[in-house]
Design an enzyme around this catalytic site. Structure first.
Site, PDB file in Angstrom:
ATOM      1  CE  LYS A 105     -10.561   3.870   6.830  1.00  0.00           C
ATOM      2  NZ  LYS A 105      -9.906   3.695   5.508  1.00  0.00           N
TER       3      LYS A 105
ATOM      4  CE1 TYR B  40      -3.107   3.120   0.835  1.00  0.00           C
ATOM      5  CE2 TYR B  40      -1.664   3.440   2.734  1.00  0.00           C
ATOM      6  CZ  TYR B  40      -2.655   3.898   1.892  1.00  0.00           C
ATOM      7  OH  TYR B  40      -3.198   5.147   2.094  1.00  0.00           O
TER       8      TYR B  40
END
EC number: 5.1.3.20
Length: 330
Positions: free
Chosen positions: A177, A139
């Site tokens: 999330k 990421y």
């Protein structure tokens, strides 16, 4: 003129849409991937002109279907730092971002995008310089690589490019999330479910709960985005954090005291909360040893030099507001 927000149903994207609405902007094209359908709730109280799936958007934007677009707020990305599918991450965060950037440059559209403090990895300096950037996961690498593209493009760009390295963001509209939601969100839910908040104990020279991060409210993140939107002459890559490192104890203690205040109970000191079992320390997990950031703190020098001079909320201010908001959603 039209505005576009990618990741519009996500955490920061939805907050930007709402903030634009509050300024009277409703000619907004919301772009997202609603495979995870529950994100739609973030846009229920927002006004938008159209919604597009991200796959359709890239092609139509490049074709000029939306006419003159003033700005793109590019918040769309996979932000799961635990994701191990590198091909997916690079396609979603890097290739997609390049395609949007290329069209913005071709059309003279302001491009404001989400970078990440994950680029710094295990560094102890958090300044926008190449020699301190060392991401620890794919990421962070996907964000790092795109920032390198931006650095090459900036000297010749004829329109605004502004990237923001978000630190630990918390606030409304992050429920979807799950495990990647903020510490404040998880502390709130844990206290409501168990009557206590659990934090990591002593590790790497830090006392229990004293590992520190730069926790920044999404309110401030949104304000910075809109400041640069209002100043298209300002470009660059900027840290977006408070410039303060505060311990996890501050988050937990504020969550506990705000919930106590809502229940008409007096505030307690951290020591009292620990003594009464409202905050509990658990052994630091072996799986995280050597992979855990015990300290982050944004260097705000570039952001302040660009003219952004508003104060940032402290954890005590921002988390208090957030817990009150969360309590109203239950």
């Amino acid at each position: 003129m039209t505005l576009i927000v990618t990741g519009a149903a996500g955490f920061i994207g939805a907050n930007i849409v709402k903030a634009l609405n509050e300024r009277g902007e409703t000619r907004i094209i919301a772009v997202d991937n609603l495979t995870r359908a529950d994100k739609f709730r973030n846009l229920v109280d927002c006004e938008i002109d159209d919604y597009l799936d991200k796959t359709e958007f890239v092609e139509r934007f490049a074709r000029g279907d939306f006419g003159k677009v003033r700005a793109v707020f590019h918040e769309g990305a996979c932000s799961d730092t635990m994701e191990t599918d590198g091909r997916y991450m690079m396609d979603n965060n890097f290739r997609y971002s390049r395609a949007v950037l290329d069209t913005c440059l071709a059309q003279g559209t302001q491009f404001l995008y989400a970078s990440s403090a994950a680029i710094y990895g295990g560094s102890t300096r958090f300044v926008e310089e190449r020699d301190v950037e060392a991401p620890l996961n794919v990421y962070g690498y996907s964000k790092f690589l795109f920032d390198q593209v931006i650095r090459r493009v900036l000297p010749t760009a004829k329109s605004q490019i502004a990237g923001f390295r978000y630190f630990n963001v918390y606030g409304p509209r992050e429920t979807h999330k799950g495990r990647m939601a903020s510490v404040a969100f998880h502390n709130f839910n844990q206290f409501r479910a168990e009557g206590k908040v659990k934090l990591f104990g002593e590790y790497n020279g830090y006392a229990p709960g004293e590992q520190t991060r730069d926790f920044v409210s999404v309110e401030d993140v949104t304000k910075v985005n809109l400041f640069f939107f209002d100043h298209p002459e300002k470009s660059g890559i900027f840290n977006l954090g408070t410039g303060r490192a505060q311990p996890f104890n501050d988050i937990a203690s504020t969550v506990v005291n705000t919930l106590r205040a809502l229940d008409n109970q007096p505030p307690l000191t951290l020591a009292q909360q620990v003594e009464q079992g409202l905050i509990e320390y658990v052994p630091f997990p072996d799986a995280l040893r050597g992979k855990y950031q015990c300290f982050t703190q944004a260097d705000q020098t570039k952001l302040r030099a660009a003219g952004y001079d508003a104060p940032f909320l402290t954890v005590q201010e921002g988390v208090d507001r957030y817990v009150r908001w969360l309590s109203g959603q239950v």
